[in-house]
Design an enzyme around this catalytic site. Structure first.
Site, PDB file in Angstrom:
ATOM      1  N   LYS A  59       0.813  -1.216   0.000  1.00  0.00           N
ATOM      2  CA  LYS A  59       0.000   0.000   0.000  1.00  0.00           C
ATOM      3  C   LYS A  59       0.854   1.278   0.000  1.00  0.00           C
ATOM      4  O   LYS A  59       2.066   1.227   0.263  1.00  0.00           O
ATOM      5  CB  LYS A  59      -0.938  -0.034   1.213  1.00  0.00           C
ATOM      6  CG  LYS A  59      -1.997  -1.152   1.141  1.00  0.00           C
ATOM      7  CD  LYS A  59      -2.973  -1.058   2.312  1.00  0.00           C
ATOM      8  CE  LYS A  59      -4.062  -2.105   2.229  1.00  0.00           C
ATOM      9  NZ  LYS A  59      -5.062  -1.973   3.312  1.00  0.00           N
TER      10      LYS A  59
ATOM     11  N   TYR B 105     -12.528  -2.073  -4.048  1.00  0.00           N
ATOM     12  CA  TYR B 105     -13.087  -2.112  -2.692  1.00  0.00           C
ATOM     13  C   TYR B 105     -14.618  -2.012  -2.687  1.00  0.00           C
ATOM     14  O   TYR B 105     -15.207  -1.644  -1.669  1.00  0.00           O
ATOM     15  CB  TYR B 105     -12.483  -1.003  -1.834  1.00  0.00           C
ATOM     16  CG  TYR B 105     -11.083  -1.316  -1.326  1.00  0.00           C
ATOM     17  CD1 TYR B 105     -10.858  -2.395  -0.475  1.00  0.00           C
ATOM     18  CD2 TYR B 105      -9.998  -0.534  -1.689  1.00  0.00           C
ATOM     19  CE1 TYR B 105      -9.583  -2.684   0.003  1.00  0.00           C
ATOM     20  CE2 TYR B 105      -8.714  -0.816  -1.209  1.00  0.00           C
ATOM     21  CZ  TYR B 105      -8.522  -1.892  -0.359  1.00  0.00           C
ATOM     22  OH  TYR B 105      -7.270  -2.174   0.115  1.00  0.00           O
TER      23      TYR B 105
ATOM     24  N   ASN C 128      -2.058   0.400   6.645  1.00  0.00           N
ATOM     25  CA  ASN C 128      -1.567  -0.845   7.246  1.00  0.00           C
ATOM     26  C   ASN C 128      -0.715  -1.672   6.288  1.00  0.00           C
ATOM     27  O   ASN C 128      -0.621  -2.882   6.410  1.00  0.00           O
ATOM     28  CB  ASN C 128      -2.719  -1.645   7.860  1.00  0.00           C
ATOM     29  CG  ASN C 128      -3.762  -2.045   6.843  1.00  0.00           C
ATOM     30  OD1 ASN C 128      -3.634  -1.752   5.663  1.00  0.00           O
ATOM     31  ND2 ASN C 128      -4.790  -2.756   7.288  1.00  0.00           N
TER      32      ASN C 128
ATOM     33  N   HIS D 173      -2.318  -5.361   1.585  1.00  0.00           N
ATOM     34  CA  HIS D 173      -3.603  -6.031   1.375  1.00  0.00           C
ATOM     35  C   HIS D 173      -3.318  -7.474   1.014  1.00  0.00           C
ATOM     36  O   HIS D 173      -2.344  -7.760   0.313  1.00  0.00           O
ATOM     37  CB  HIS D 173      -4.384  -5.377   0.224  1.00  0.00           C
ATOM     38  CG  HIS D 173      -5.489  -6.260  -0.294  1.00  0.00           C
ATOM     39  ND1 HIS D 173      -6.736  -6.266   0.256  1.00  0.00           N
ATOM     40  CD2 HIS D 173      -5.508  -7.198  -1.285  1.00  0.00           C
ATOM     41  CE1 HIS D 173      -7.490  -7.165  -0.373  1.00  0.00           C
ATOM     42  NE2 HIS D 173      -6.765  -7.743  -1.310  1.00  0.00           N
TER      43      HIS D 173
ATOM     44  N   GLU E 273      -9.478 -10.893  -7.680  1.00  0.00           N
ATOM     45  CA  GLU E 273      -8.562  -9.761  -7.500  1.00  0.00           C
ATOM     46  C   GLU E 273      -7.359  -9.862  -8.444  1.00  0.00           C
ATOM     47  O   GLU E 273      -6.909  -8.843  -8.987  1.00  0.00           O
ATOM     48  CB  GLU E 273      -8.124  -9.693  -6.033  1.00  0.00           C
ATOM     49  CG  GLU E 273      -9.304  -9.336  -5.128  1.00  0.00           C
ATOM     50  CD  GLU E 273      -8.986  -9.357  -3.639  1.00  0.00           C
ATOM     51  OE1 GLU E 273      -7.836  -9.685  -3.247  1.00  0.00           O
ATOM     52  OE2 GLU E 273      -9.890  -9.033  -2.852  1.00  0.00           O
TER      53      GLU E 273
HETATM   54  P1  RTP Z   1      -7.127  -6.108   3.441  1.00  0.00           P
HETATM   55  O1  RTP Z   1      -8.480  -6.390   2.830  1.00  0.00           O
HETATM   56  O2  RTP Z   1      -6.585  -4.750   3.106  1.00  0.00           O
HETATM   57  O3  RTP Z   1      -6.119  -7.183   3.210  1.00  0.00           O
HETATM   58  O4  RTP Z   1      -7.266  -6.059   5.028  1.00  0.00           O
HETATM   59  P2  RTP Z   1      -8.285  -6.782   5.938  1.00  0.00           P
HETATM   60  O5  RTP Z   1      -8.983  -7.891   5.228  1.00  0.00           O
HETATM   61  O6  RTP Z   1      -7.491  -7.097   7.159  1.00  0.00           O
HETATM   62  O7  RTP Z   1      -9.301  -5.626   6.249  1.00  0.00           O
HETATM   63  P3  RTP Z   1     -10.765  -5.308   5.638  1.00  0.00           P
HETATM   64  O8  RTP Z   1     -11.756  -5.440   6.744  1.00  0.00           O
HETATM   65  O9  RTP Z   1     -10.981  -6.070   4.371  1.00  0.00           O
HETATM   66  O10 RTP Z   1     -10.615  -3.762   5.323  1.00  0.00           O
HETATM   67  C1  RTP Z   1      -9.956  -3.347   4.149  1.00  0.00           C
HETATM   68  C2  RTP Z   1      -9.027  -2.194   4.477  1.00  0.00           C
HETATM   69  O11 RTP Z   1      -9.808  -1.075   4.883  1.00  0.00           O
HETATM   70  C3  RTP Z   1      -9.074  -0.318   5.834  1.00  0.00           C
HETATM   71  N1  RTP Z   1      -9.861  -0.212   7.050  1.00  0.00           N
HETATM   72  N2  RTP Z   1     -10.010   0.913   7.690  1.00  0.00           N
HETATM   73  N3  RTP Z   1     -10.767   2.894   9.516  1.00  0.00           N
HETATM   74  C4  RTP Z   1     -11.192   1.655   9.710  1.00  0.00           C
HETATM   75  O12 RTP Z   1     -11.862   1.318  10.661  1.00  0.00           O
HETATM   76  C5  RTP Z   1     -10.776   0.654   8.743  1.00  0.00           C
HETATM   77  N4  RTP Z   1     -11.124  -0.628   8.762  1.00  0.00           N
HETATM   78  C6  RTP Z   1     -10.534  -1.170   7.679  1.00  0.00           C
HETATM   79  C7  RTP Z   1      -7.772  -1.035   6.084  1.00  0.00           C
HETATM   80  O13 RTP Z   1      -6.772  -0.450   5.243  1.00  0.00           O
HETATM   81  C8  RTP Z   1      -8.079  -2.438   5.645  1.00  0.00           C
HETATM   82  O14 RTP Z   1      -6.909  -3.124   5.291  1.00  0.00           O
HETATM   83 MG    MG Z   2     -10.045  -7.632   3.381  1.00  0.00          MG
END
Ligand code: RTP
Ligand code: MG
Length: 140
Positions: free
Chosen positions: A11, A51, A114, A117, A128
């Site tokens: 990222k 997204y 973070n 992804h 994807e």
């Molecule tokens: P990713 O999809 O990026 O691999 O991460 P993940 O599954 O751990 O997280 P996901 O729930 O799919 O959320 C996608 C990305 O959105 C951002 N996020 N921001 N501000 C917030 O509360 C929040 N929650 C999620 C993060 O960049 C997350 O990786």
């Molecule tokens: Mg995710």
């Protein structure tokens, strides 16, 4: 366990801090092989499409803005149970919750910035990968 593929993004917070190599080294050390990689500047439309599943979430607009705030490196990773291997080395979404030795514990700045992804299922990995790569760009 079968050799499978997953999709990864380094990222903008990580490319900005010149951590492309550091993140990739951690992926490789976790047994994953980079079989496709390119550095791109995502468009707003591309990020919104990627997204789309999060479009109703309160953080959606901020997330899209963040993801187009600088270059990203999109990668296809191959390895034993690649989706899980990648999620394990990535660590929890919020770096405050991420385990020692994970990419997010090591490098992430915040729950949004973070650093990486990773696809969350084999089905989404295929979707994807197809979103960013042509078949001939992937060399296993
Ligand atoms: P990713 O999809 O990026 O691999 O991460 P993940 O599954 O751990 O997280 P996901 O729930 O799919 O959320 C996608 C990305 O959105 C951002 N996020 N921001 N501000 C917030 O509360 C929040 N929650 C999620 C993060 O960049 C997350 O990786
Ligand atoms: Mg995710």
């Amino acid at each position: 366990m079968a050799v499978t593929r997953t999709f990864s993004i380094i990222k903008p917070d990580a490319t900005r801090r010149n951590l492309t190599g550091g993140v990739t080294k951690m992926l490789e050390d976790a047994g994953l092989r980079v079989v496709a990689s390119k550095r791109i500047q995502m468009t707003k439309e591309q990020a919104e499409g990627f997204y789309a599943v999060h479009s109703e979430r309160p953080f959606f607009n901020d997330l899209v803005s963040f993801m187009i705030s600088g270059p990203v490196v999109v990668q296809v990773l191959e390895g034993e149970d690649a989706v899980k291997a990648n999620r394990d080395i990535m660590g929890a979404t919020n770096p405050a919750d991420a385990a020692e030795g994970t990419i997010r514990k090591t490098y992430a700045e915040s729950i949004e910035a973070n650093s990486v992804h990773g696809s969350d299922s084999d089905e989404n990995a295929k979707i994807e990968i197809d979103y960013f790569f042509k078949p001939e760009e992937i060399v296993g």
